[in-house]
Design a protein around this motif. Structure first.
Motif, PDB file in Angstrom:
ATOM      1  N   GLY A  21      84.775  35.100  -5.320  1.00 23.73           N
ATOM      2  CA  GLY A  21      85.085  35.378  -6.703  1.00 23.73           C
ATOM      3  C   GLY A  21      85.342  36.872  -6.834  1.00 23.73           C
ATOM      4  O   GLY A  21      84.631  37.685  -6.234  1.00 23.73           O
ATOM      5  N   VAL A  22      86.356  37.235  -7.622  1.00 26.76           N
ATOM      6  CA  VAL A  22      86.771  38.635  -7.732  1.00 26.76           C
ATOM      7  C   VAL A  22      87.090  38.965  -9.191  1.00 26.76           C
ATOM      8  O   VAL A  22      87.650  38.144  -9.911  1.00 26.76           O
ATOM      9  CB  VAL A  22      88.027  38.905  -6.864  1.00 26.76           C
ATOM     10  N   ALA A  23      86.731  40.180  -9.592  1.00 24.47           N
ATOM     11  CA  ALA A  23      87.110  40.682 -10.912  1.00 24.47           C
ATOM     12  C   ALA A  23      87.789  42.034 -10.746  1.00 24.47           C
ATOM     13  O   ALA A  23      87.513  42.774  -9.801  1.00 24.47           O
ATOM     14  CB  ALA A  23      85.883  40.826 -11.810  1.00 24.47           C
ATOM     15  N   LEU A  24      88.661  42.335 -11.701  1.00 25.08           N
ATOM     16  CA  LEU A  24      89.345  43.621 -11.737  1.00 25.08           C
ATOM     17  C   LEU A  24      88.998  44.299 -13.055  1.00 25.08           C
ATOM     18  O   LEU A  24      89.139  43.700 -14.121  1.00 25.08           O
ATOM     19  CB  LEU A  24      90.861  43.419 -11.634  1.00 25.08           C
ATOM     20  N   ALA A  25      88.523  45.525 -12.953  1.00 25.07           N
ATOM     21  CA  ALA A  25      88.211  46.340 -14.131  1.00 25.07           C
ATOM     22  C   ALA A  25      89.237  47.457 -14.211  1.00 25.07           C
ATOM     23  O   ALA A  25      89.479  48.150 -13.227  1.00 25.07           O
ATOM     24  CB  ALA A  25      86.802  46.917 -14.011  1.00 25.07           C
ATOM     25  N   THR A  26      89.837  47.628 -15.392  1.00 29.10           N
ATOM     26  CA  THR A  26      90.898  48.612 -15.571  1.00 29.10           C
ATOM     27  C   THR A  26      90.631  49.457 -16.810  1.00 29.10           C
ATOM     28  O   THR A  26      90.327  48.909 -17.874  1.00 29.10           O
ATOM     29  CB  THR A  26      92.267  47.903 -15.733  1.00 29.10           C
ATOM     30  N   VAL A  27      90.749  50.777 -16.668  1.00 33.43           N
ATOM     31  CA  VAL A  27      90.645  51.667 -17.828  1.00 33.43           C
ATOM     32  C   VAL A  27      91.893  51.436 -18.672  1.00 33.43           C
ATOM     33  O   VAL A  27      93.014  51.629 -18.200  1.00 33.43           O
ATOM     34  CB  VAL A  27      90.550  53.149 -17.406  1.00 33.43           C
ATOM     35  N   ASP A  45      83.720  42.122  -5.975  1.00 38.95           N
ATOM     36  CA  ASP A  45      83.605  40.741  -5.522  1.00 38.95           C
ATOM     37  C   ASP A  45      82.281  40.150  -5.995  1.00 38.95           C
ATOM     38  O   ASP A  45      81.440  40.851  -6.557  1.00 38.95           O
ATOM     39  CB  ASP A  45      83.813  40.614  -4.013  1.00 38.95           C
ATOM     40  N   GLU A  46      82.114  38.860  -5.779  1.00 41.10           N
ATOM     41  CA  GLU A  46      80.942  38.134  -6.274  1.00 41.10           C
ATOM     42  C   GLU A  46      79.622  38.615  -5.672  1.00 41.10           C
ATOM     43  O   GLU A  46      78.556  38.301  -6.199  1.00 41.10           O
ATOM     44  CB  GLU A  46      81.107  36.641  -6.033  1.00 41.10           C
ATOM     45  N   GLU A  47      79.691  39.381  -4.589  1.00 37.84           N
ATOM     46  CA  GLU A  47      78.484  39.915  -3.959  1.00 37.84           C
ATOM     47  C   GLU A  47      78.155  41.325  -4.455  1.00 37.84           C
ATOM     48  O   GLU A  47      77.182  41.928  -4.019  1.00 37.84           O
ATOM     49  CB  GLU A  47      78.658  39.928  -2.434  1.00 37.84           C
ATOM     50  N   GLY A  48      78.994  41.845  -5.360  1.00 37.51           N
ATOM     51  CA  GLY A  48      78.760  43.179  -5.905  1.00 37.51           C
ATOM     52  C   GLY A  48      79.418  44.292  -5.119  1.00 37.51           C
ATOM     53  O   GLY A  48      79.247  45.462  -5.446  1.00 37.51           O
ATOM     54  N   ARG A  49      80.186  43.947  -4.080  1.00 42.34           N
ATOM     55  CA  ARG A  49      80.941  44.991  -3.370  1.00 42.34           C
ATOM     56  C   ARG A  49      82.073  45.433  -4.271  1.00 42.34           C
ATOM     57  O   ARG A  49      82.634  44.631  -5.020  1.00 42.34           O
ATOM     58  CB  ARG A  49      81.520  44.451  -2.063  1.00 42.34           C
ATOM     59  N   PHE A  50      82.428  46.717  -4.202  1.00 47.52           N
ATOM     60  CA  PHE A  50      83.513  47.199  -5.059  1.00 47.52           C
ATOM     61  C   PHE A  50      84.293  48.300  -4.370  1.00 47.52           C
ATOM     62  O   PHE A  50      83.826  48.930  -3.427  1.00 47.52           O
ATOM     63  CB  PHE A  50      82.983  47.662  -6.416  1.00 47.52           C
ATOM     64  N   LEU A  51      85.496  48.514  -4.893  1.00 47.85           N
ATOM     65  CA  LEU A  51      86.385  49.547  -4.392  1.00 47.85           C
ATOM     66  C   LEU A  51      87.144  50.106  -5.582  1.00 47.85           C
ATOM     67  O   LEU A  51      87.600  49.353  -6.441  1.00 47.85           O
ATOM     68  CB  LEU A  51      87.371  48.970  -3.372  1.00 47.85           C
ATOM     69  N   GLY A  52      87.279  51.417  -5.640  1.00 46.93           N
ATOM     70  CA  GLY A  52      87.987  52.071  -6.720  1.00 46.93           C
ATOM     71  C   GLY A  52      87.019  52.782  -7.647  1.00 46.93           C
ATOM     72  O   GLY A  52      85.842  52.943  -7.333  1.00 46.93           O
ATOM     73  N   SER A  65      77.996  45.192 -12.949  1.00 45.18           N
ATOM     74  CA  SER A  65      77.101  44.179 -13.518  1.00 45.18           C
ATOM     75  C   SER A  65      77.858  43.259 -14.476  1.00 45.18           C
ATOM     76  O   SER A  65      77.718  42.026 -14.413  1.00 45.18           O
ATOM     77  CB  SER A  65      75.939  44.867 -14.232  1.00 45.18           C
ATOM     78  N   GLU A  66      78.660  43.837 -15.362  1.00 42.93           N
ATOM     79  CA  GLU A  66      79.458  43.032 -16.297  1.00 42.93           C
ATOM     80  C   GLU A  66      80.484  42.192 -15.541  1.00 42.93           C
ATOM     81  O   GLU A  66      80.747  41.044 -15.898  1.00 42.93           O
ATOM     82  CB  GLU A  66      80.157  43.940 -17.305  1.00 42.93           C
ATOM     83  N   ALA A  67      81.070  42.757 -14.484  1.00 43.68           N
ATOM     84  CA  ALA A  67      82.081  42.044 -13.703  1.00 43.68           C
ATOM     85  C   ALA A  67      81.493  40.803 -13.032  1.00 43.68           C
ATOM     86  O   ALA A  67      82.166  39.776 -12.942  1.00 43.68           O
ATOM     87  CB  ALA A  67      82.697  42.971 -12.657  1.00 43.68           C
ATOM     88  N   LEU A  68      80.256  40.894 -12.583  1.00 40.49           N
ATOM     89  CA  LEU A  68      79.621  39.726 -11.976  1.00 40.49           C
ATOM     90  C   LEU A  68      79.500  38.590 -12.987  1.00 40.49           C
ATOM     91  O   LEU A  68      79.711  37.416 -12.651  1.00 40.49           O
ATOM     92  CB  LEU A  68      78.253  40.097 -11.404  1.00 40.49           C
ATOM     93  N   ASP A  69      79.206  38.926 -14.245  1.00 34.26           N
ATOM     94  CA  ASP A  69      79.168  37.916 -15.309  1.00 34.26           C
ATOM     95  C   ASP A  69      80.556  37.345 -15.571  1.00 34.26           C
ATOM     96  O   ASP A  69      80.710  36.139 -15.807  1.00 34.26           O
ATOM     97  CB  ASP A  69      78.598  38.511 -16.600  1.00 34.26           C
ATOM     98  N   VAL A  70      81.572  38.194 -15.536  1.00 37.24           N
ATOM     99  CA  VAL A  70      82.948  37.742 -15.747  1.00 37.24           C
ATOM    100  C   VAL A  70      83.373  36.801 -14.624  1.00 37.24           C
ATOM    101  O   VAL A  70      84.008  35.769 -14.876  1.00 37.24           O
ATOM    102  CB  VAL A  70      83.917  38.946 -15.865  1.00 37.24           C
ATOM    103  N   ILE A  71      83.014  37.113 -13.395  1.00 36.47           N
ATOM    104  CA  ILE A  71      83.335  36.236 -12.260  1.00 36.47           C
ATOM    105  C   ILE A  71      82.685  34.871 -12.469  1.00 36.47           C
ATOM    106  O   ILE A  71      83.318  33.834 -12.278  1.00 36.47           O
ATOM    107  CB  ILE A  71      82.890  36.867 -10.922  1.00 36.47           C
ATOM    108  N   ALA A  72      81.423  34.862 -12.884  1.00 35.19           N
ATOM    109  CA  ALA A  72      80.695  33.607 -13.069  1.00 35.19           C
ATOM    110  C   ALA A  72      81.242  32.782 -14.229  1.00 35.19           C
ATOM    111  O   ALA A  72      81.362  31.561 -14.126  1.00 35.19           O
ATOM    112  CB  ALA A  72      79.207  33.893 -13.281  1.00 35.19           C
ATOM    113  N   SER A  73      81.594  33.447 -15.326  1.00 38.18           N
ATOM    114  CA  SER A  73      82.010  32.724 -16.529  1.00 38.18           C
ATOM    115  C   SER A  73      83.515  32.514 -16.631  1.00 38.18           C
ATOM    116  O   SER A  73      83.968  31.584 -17.297  1.00 38.18           O
ATOM    117  CB  SER A  73      81.547  33.473 -17.780  1.00 38.18           C
TER     118      SER A  73
END
Length: 107
Positions: A21-27, A45-52, A65-73
């Motif tokens: 599971g993956v999320a993208l956060a953008t300003v 990613d769903e394990e909390g690894r991130f880049l950027g 933390s918010e991204a993990l919720d977005v991946i789940a929901s």
């Protein structure tokens, strides 16, 4: 050195291809003094690894933390951090500006 946009998108693609599971956060908006410009991105990613980076390090933990919720929901979120916001002080955004970060699941 910050990751390039291509690196961030490649990581998102690779993690999705691996079944994660993956999320993208953008300003998406900034006001005043902001640590990163509009368009800056962070992939998680769903394990909390991130880049950027969306803030030069000061709010990344909260965004992850918010991204993990977005991946789940699967439900996207608009986050806002600013110097007058108690959350911003707690996570360390004391640069005097405000940022809005859109977090979405990568399908």
């Amino acid at each position: 050195m910050l990751a390039r946009d291509d690196d961030i998108l490649k990581a998102a693609e690779d993690w999705r291809a691996a079944g994660k599971g993956v999320a993208l956060a953008t300003v998406v908006e900034t006001w005043g003094s902001a640590p990163r410009p509009v368009g800056s991105a962070l992939v998680i990613d769903e394990e909390g690894r991130f880049l950027g980076s969306v803030s030069g390090g000061c709010v990344e933990g909260a965004v992850v933390s918010e991204a993990l919720d977005v991946i789940a929901s699967g439900t996207p979120r608009m986050l806002e951090f600013g110097v007058a916001d108690e959350t911003a002080w707690r996570v360390g955004l004391s640069c005097g500006g405000t940022i809005r970060v859109f977090v979405e699941k990568v399908e």
